[in-house]
Design a protein around this motif. Structure first.
Motif, PDB file in Angstrom:
ATOM      1  N   ASN A 116      -0.110  -5.591   1.098  1.00 38.54           N
ATOM      2  CA  ASN A 116       0.958  -5.625   2.091  1.00 38.54           C
ATOM      3  C   ASN A 116       1.188  -4.215   2.620  1.00 38.54           C
ATOM      4  O   ASN A 116       0.722  -3.242   2.049  1.00 38.54           O
ATOM      5  CB  ASN A 116       2.252  -6.145   1.471  1.00 38.54           C
ATOM      6  CG  ASN A 116       2.196  -7.618   1.184  1.00 38.54           C
ATOM      7  OD1 ASN A 116       1.459  -8.347   1.819  1.00 38.54           O
ATOM      8  ND2 ASN A 116       2.979  -8.051   0.229  1.00 38.54           N
ATOM      9  N   SER A 125      -4.598   4.144   5.560  1.00 35.63           N
ATOM     10  CA  SER A 125      -3.987   2.989   4.887  1.00 35.63           C
ATOM     11  C   SER A 125      -4.289   1.682   5.616  1.00 35.63           C
ATOM     12  O   SER A 125      -4.417   0.638   4.972  1.00 35.63           O
ATOM     13  CB  SER A 125      -2.477   3.180   4.753  1.00 35.63           C
ATOM     14  OG  SER A 125      -1.859   3.163   6.016  1.00 35.63           O
ATOM     15  N   LEU A 126      -4.429   1.717   6.939  1.00 31.32           N
ATOM     16  CA  LEU A 126      -4.822   0.498   7.661  1.00 31.32           C
ATOM     17  C   LEU A 126      -6.198   0.014   7.211  1.00 31.32           C
ATOM     18  O   LEU A 126      -6.433  -1.192   7.064  1.00 31.32           O
ATOM     19  CB  LEU A 126      -4.808   0.740   9.171  1.00 31.32           C
ATOM     20  CG  LEU A 126      -3.433   0.731   9.839  1.00 31.32           C
ATOM     21  CD1 LEU A 126      -3.538   1.160  11.290  1.00 31.32           C
ATOM     22  CD2 LEU A 126      -2.795  -0.632   9.727  1.00 31.32           C
ATOM     23  N   ALA A 167       0.653   3.602   3.017  1.00 32.92           N
ATOM     24  CA  ALA A 167       1.396   3.156   4.201  1.00 32.92           C
ATOM     25  C   ALA A 167       2.845   3.620   4.122  1.00 32.92           C
ATOM     26  O   ALA A 167       3.426   4.059   5.122  1.00 32.92           O
ATOM     27  CB  ALA A 167       1.333   1.632   4.319  1.00 32.92           C
ATOM     28  N   ILE A 219      -5.775  -1.489   3.719  1.00 33.97           N
ATOM     29  CA  ILE A 219      -5.095  -2.789   3.781  1.00 33.97           C
ATOM     30  C   ILE A 219      -6.061  -3.871   4.256  1.00 33.97           C
ATOM     31  O   ILE A 219      -6.073  -4.982   3.743  1.00 33.97           O
ATOM     32  CB  ILE A 219      -3.851  -2.689   4.688  1.00 33.97           C
ATOM     33  CG1 ILE A 219      -2.785  -1.842   4.008  1.00 33.97           C
ATOM     34  CG2 ILE A 219      -3.310  -4.059   5.041  1.00 33.97           C
ATOM     35  CD1 ILE A 219      -1.634  -1.457   4.902  1.00 33.97           C
ATOM     36  N   LYS A 220      -6.898  -3.538   5.216  1.00 32.13           N
ATOM     37  CA  LYS A 220      -7.878  -4.513   5.719  1.00 32.13           C
ATOM     38  C   LYS A 220      -8.886  -4.866   4.620  1.00 32.13           C
ATOM     39  O   LYS A 220      -9.287  -6.012   4.479  1.00 32.13           O
ATOM     40  CB  LYS A 220      -8.618  -3.938   6.925  1.00 32.13           C
ATOM     41  CG  LYS A 220      -9.533  -4.945   7.604  1.00 32.13           C
ATOM     42  CD  LYS A 220     -10.339  -4.314   8.723  1.00 32.13           C
ATOM     43  CE  LYS A 220      -9.447  -3.877   9.852  1.00 32.13           C
ATOM     44  NZ  LYS A 220     -10.205  -3.354  11.016  1.00 32.13           N
ATOM     45  N   ASN A 251       0.845  -1.188   0.000  1.00 33.57           N
ATOM     46  CA  ASN A 251       0.000   0.000   0.000  1.00 33.57           C
ATOM     47  C   ASN A 251       0.887   1.247   0.000  1.00 33.57           C
ATOM     48  O   ASN A 251       1.729   1.424   0.877  1.00 33.57           O
ATOM     49  CB  ASN A 251      -0.906  -0.015   1.235  1.00 33.57           C
ATOM     50  CG  ASN A 251      -1.958   1.055   1.181  1.00 33.57           C
ATOM     51  OD1 ASN A 251      -1.646   2.225   1.079  1.00 33.57           O
ATOM     52  ND2 ASN A 251      -3.205   0.633   1.274  1.00 33.57           N
ATOM     53  N   ARG A 310       1.121  -3.435   6.226  1.00 31.68           N
ATOM     54  CA  ARG A 310       0.472  -3.153   7.508  1.00 31.68           C
ATOM     55  C   ARG A 310       1.479  -2.667   8.536  1.00 31.68           C
ATOM     56  O   ARG A 310       1.197  -1.758   9.322  1.00 31.68           O
ATOM     57  CB  ARG A 310      -0.241  -4.409   8.023  1.00 31.68           C
ATOM     58  CG  ARG A 310      -1.027  -4.161   9.290  1.00 31.68           C
ATOM     59  CD  ARG A 310      -1.884  -5.366   9.666  1.00 31.68           C
ATOM     60  NE  ARG A 310      -2.758  -5.044  10.772  1.00 31.68           N
ATOM     61  CZ  ARG A 310      -2.423  -5.126  12.045  1.00 31.68           C
ATOM     62  NH1 ARG A 310      -1.209  -5.513  12.376  1.00 31.68           N
ATOM     63  NH2 ARG A 310      -3.282  -4.817  12.992  1.00 31.68           N
TER      64      ARG A 310
END
Length: 175
Positions: free
Chosen positions: A132, A122-123, A92, A126-127, A89, A134
């Protein structure tokens, strides 16, 4: 003078005359290859083994259709190309960089705030997408909030020091 290898019609002996209609004898057949057997070892009554048969080398199969899984043991991708997993990401990465840049006082106020906000966003991405990054997003959030906390403590300490300095001074100066 006549050649001893010619017939009365004038053709050589090895070729029949076109008029005679007689064919020359067929060439002799090739001798048969002798059959070889495995040597007999003392005390063994094993039957003779047949020699291995040799085959032409196999050529690779055509590449599978687009999106199809390769056969078991086949190279993953065209010409053994590198197959990448899920991408990282980008938010991130930017979150972590902004938090670190703000923490070392290059962008003192904007960096940690931007890093913490982008890290939280970004979290969530990512979820949702399974990308990738995290760990980088968490680093951006943690370093961003620590940077914000240290700056708030620094501002409070600065104003406290200024208030104390003003209260310590006397109203008159004597020279």
């Amino acid at each position: 003078m006549s050649d001893p290898n010619t017939t009365p019609s004038g053709t050589p002996d090895s070729q029949p005359a076109a008029d005679s209609g007689v064919m020359p004898p067929a060439p002799p057949a090739a001798p048969a290859a002798p059959g070889y057997a495995a040597p007999a070892y003392p005390g063994s009554a094993a039957p003779a083994a047949t020699p291995p048969s040799y085959q032409a080398p196999g050529y690779p199969q055509a590449a599978p259709a687009y999106g199809a899984a390769p056969a078991y043991g086949a190279a993953p991708g065209a010409y053994g190309a590198y197959q990448s997993g899920p991408k990282t990401n980008v938010l991130a990465i930017v979150s972590m960089i902004a938090s670190i840049v703000g923490f070392v006082l290059i962008l003192p106020v904007i960096g940690p705030i931007a890093g913490a906000i982008m890290g939280h966003i970004s979290l969530g991405q990512i979820k949702r997408t399974g990308e990738n990054g995290r760990g980088m997003a968490l680093a951006g959030v943690i370093v961003g909030w620590v940077g914000i906390g240290l700056q708030v403590i620094g501002i409070i300490a600065w104003f406290s020091l200024m208030a104390w300095a003003v209260s310590q001074g006397s109203g008159s100066y004597s020279y």
